[in-house]
Design a protein around this motif. Structure first.
Motif, PDB file in Angstrom:
ATOM      1  N   ARG A  26    -113.692 111.899  71.487  1.00  0.00           N
ATOM      2  CA  ARG A  26    -113.969 112.063  69.971  1.00  0.00           C
ATOM      3  C   ARG A  26    -114.670 110.742  69.726  1.00  0.00           C
ATOM      4  NH1 ARG A  26    -109.509 112.448  65.497  1.00  0.00           N
ATOM      5  NH2 ARG A  26    -108.699 110.423  65.820  1.00  0.00           N
TER       6      ARG A  26
ATOM      7  N   SER B  14    -101.697 113.971  62.468  1.00  0.00           N
ATOM      8  CA  SER B  14    -102.062 112.548  62.574  1.00  0.00           C
ATOM      9  C   SER B  14    -103.420 112.494  63.310  1.00  0.00           C
ATOM     10  CB  SER B  14    -100.863 111.844  63.620  1.00  0.00           C
ATOM     11  OG  SER B  14    -101.004 112.715  64.937  1.00  0.00           O
ATOM     12  N   LYS B  15    -103.814 111.247  63.231  1.00  0.00           N
ATOM     13  CA  LYS B  15    -105.289 110.878  63.414  1.00  0.00           C
ATOM     14  C   LYS B  15    -105.382 109.797  64.403  1.00  0.00           C
ATOM     15  CE  LYS B  15    -107.198 114.321  61.435  1.00  0.00           C
ATOM     16  NZ  LYS B  15    -107.738 115.319  62.066  1.00  0.00           N
ATOM     17  N   CYS B  16    -104.463 109.765  65.679  1.00  0.00           N
ATOM     18  CA  CYS B  16    -104.413 108.511  66.424  1.00  0.00           C
ATOM     19  C   CYS B  16    -105.729 108.115  66.927  1.00  0.00           C
ATOM     20  CB  CYS B  16    -103.376 108.800  67.652  1.00  0.00           C
ATOM     21  SG  CYS B  16    -101.832 109.190  67.023  1.00  0.00           S
ATOM     22  N   SER B  17    -106.162 106.889  66.804  1.00  0.00           N
ATOM     23  CA  SER B  17    -107.388 106.312  67.318  1.00  0.00           C
ATOM     24  C   SER B  17    -107.770 106.774  68.605  1.00  0.00           C
ATOM     25  CB  SER B  17    -107.431 104.707  66.884  1.00  0.00           C
ATOM     26  OG  SER B  17    -106.920 104.576  65.934  1.00  0.00           O
TER      27      SER B  17
ATOM     28  N   GLY C  17    -102.198 104.833  63.297  1.00  0.00           N
ATOM     29  CA  GLY C  17    -102.694 105.103  62.097  1.00  0.00           C
ATOM     30  C   GLY C  17    -101.319 104.673  61.172  1.00  0.00           C
TER      31      GLY C  17
ATOM     32  N   SER D 259    -107.531 114.840  68.991  1.00  0.00           N
ATOM     33  CA  SER D 259    -106.471 115.771  68.009  1.00  0.00           C
ATOM     34  C   SER D 259    -107.747 116.716  67.062  1.00  0.00           C
ATOM     35  CB  SER D 259    -105.410 115.010  67.285  1.00  0.00           C
ATOM     36  OG  SER D 259    -105.921 114.373  66.457  1.00  0.00           O
ATOM     37  N   SER D 260    -107.441 117.554  66.789  1.00  0.00           N
ATOM     38  CA  SER D 260    -108.298 118.330  66.043  1.00  0.00           C
ATOM     39  C   SER D 260    -107.635 118.683  64.507  1.00  0.00           C
ATOM     40  CB  SER D 260    -108.442 119.929  66.542  1.00  0.00           C
ATOM     41  OG  SER D 260    -107.523 120.521  66.898  1.00  0.00           O
ATOM     42  N   ASP D 261    -108.381 119.254  63.954  1.00  0.00           N
ATOM     43  CA  ASP D 261    -108.058 119.580  62.403  1.00  0.00           C
ATOM     44  C   ASP D 261    -106.652 120.042  62.251  1.00  0.00           C
ATOM     45  OD1 ASP D 261    -108.149 120.786  59.705  1.00  0.00           O
ATOM     46  OD2 ASP D 261    -109.996 119.883  59.825  1.00  0.00           O
ATOM     47  N   GLU D 262    -105.839 119.769  61.231  1.00  0.00           N
ATOM     48  CA  GLU D 262    -104.628 120.327  60.952  1.00  0.00           C
ATOM     49  C   GLU D 262    -104.520 121.663  60.774  1.00  0.00           C
ATOM     50  OE1 GLU D 262    -100.858 119.407  57.950  1.00  0.00           O
ATOM     51  OE2 GLU D 262    -102.540 118.125  58.094  1.00  0.00           O
TER      52      GLU D 262
END
Length: 210
Positions: free
Chosen positions: A186, A17-20, A127, A24-27
């Protein structure tokens, strides 16, 4: 008197997931090896405590896969039996399968997950599609006898809809655990989603009154 002890194991920093508001880093981030789990067991084998709690966290710990837990849980449970280990898991549940759920159920592992309120509010900050993916995992967890509790992250935007969020948790019978969004590492604007201390205090007063 011996004190309880808590260990957090992070099988990977990756997350799908890419919560705003999250870092979090790359899967595709590296995943922990079973050899590292054995080293953890060796590190703790002489530790003296009433009990030890081991939480699998992340990133997204389910990315480690069923085989990882099929091996890791017996290593830790049997190798640290003198510490009477209990386990917990924090996950968005997207990758939960019936196979993994059955493994966790064998060890009575409670699951913590994250929902920030109704689908519209949740997906605005976590997301599009997040809510449905998590709730699909929630159903798999429940079907296999796992206890799931949700944490709600309040941002500077969602706090304006706190009554809708409170009612969502109340109507669904979900215990309301919460934390405020912190400045993102980020984001170009670290405070874009962060909940200021004063607003968090007002939220707590509102929730206590309710």
């Amino acid at each position: 008197m011996k004190s309880p002890f808590h260990i957090m194991i992070i099988p990977t920093l990756g997350c799908p997931s890419k919560c705003s508001y999250c870092w979090s880093s790359d899967e595709r981030s590296p995943k922990m090896s079973i050899e590292t789990v054995r080293e953890i067991k060796e590190w703790l084998k002489d530790y003296q405590s009433n009990q030890i709690t081991i939480t699998f966290h992340g990133g997204e710990p389910l990315l480690a896969g069923a085989d990882f837990y099929r091996q890791a849980l017996p290593i830790l449970s049997e190798g640290l039996a003198h510490l009477e280990p209990t386990f917990a898991l924090q996950s968005n549940l997207w990758k939960l399968t019936p196979e993994m759920a059955k493994i966790f159920a064998e060890y009575n592992i409670p699951v913590g997950s994250s929902i920030d309120g109704p689908e519209e509010i949740n997906d605005l900050q976590r997301g599009k599609g997040y809510y449905r993916k998590t709730m699909r995992g929630y159903e798999i967890a429940r079907e296999n006898g796992l206890e799931v509790r949700f944490i709600c992250t309040f941002t500077c935007r969602s706090v304006e809809r706190k009554e809708e969020i409170f009612n969502f948790f109340l109507q669904n019978g979900f215990p309301l655990k919460l934390h405020p969004a912190l400045p993102s590492l980020r984001s170009d604007d670290p405070k874009e989603w962060a909940l200021e201390p004063e607003a968090y205090g007002e939220l707590l007063v509102y929730l206590l009154d309710r």
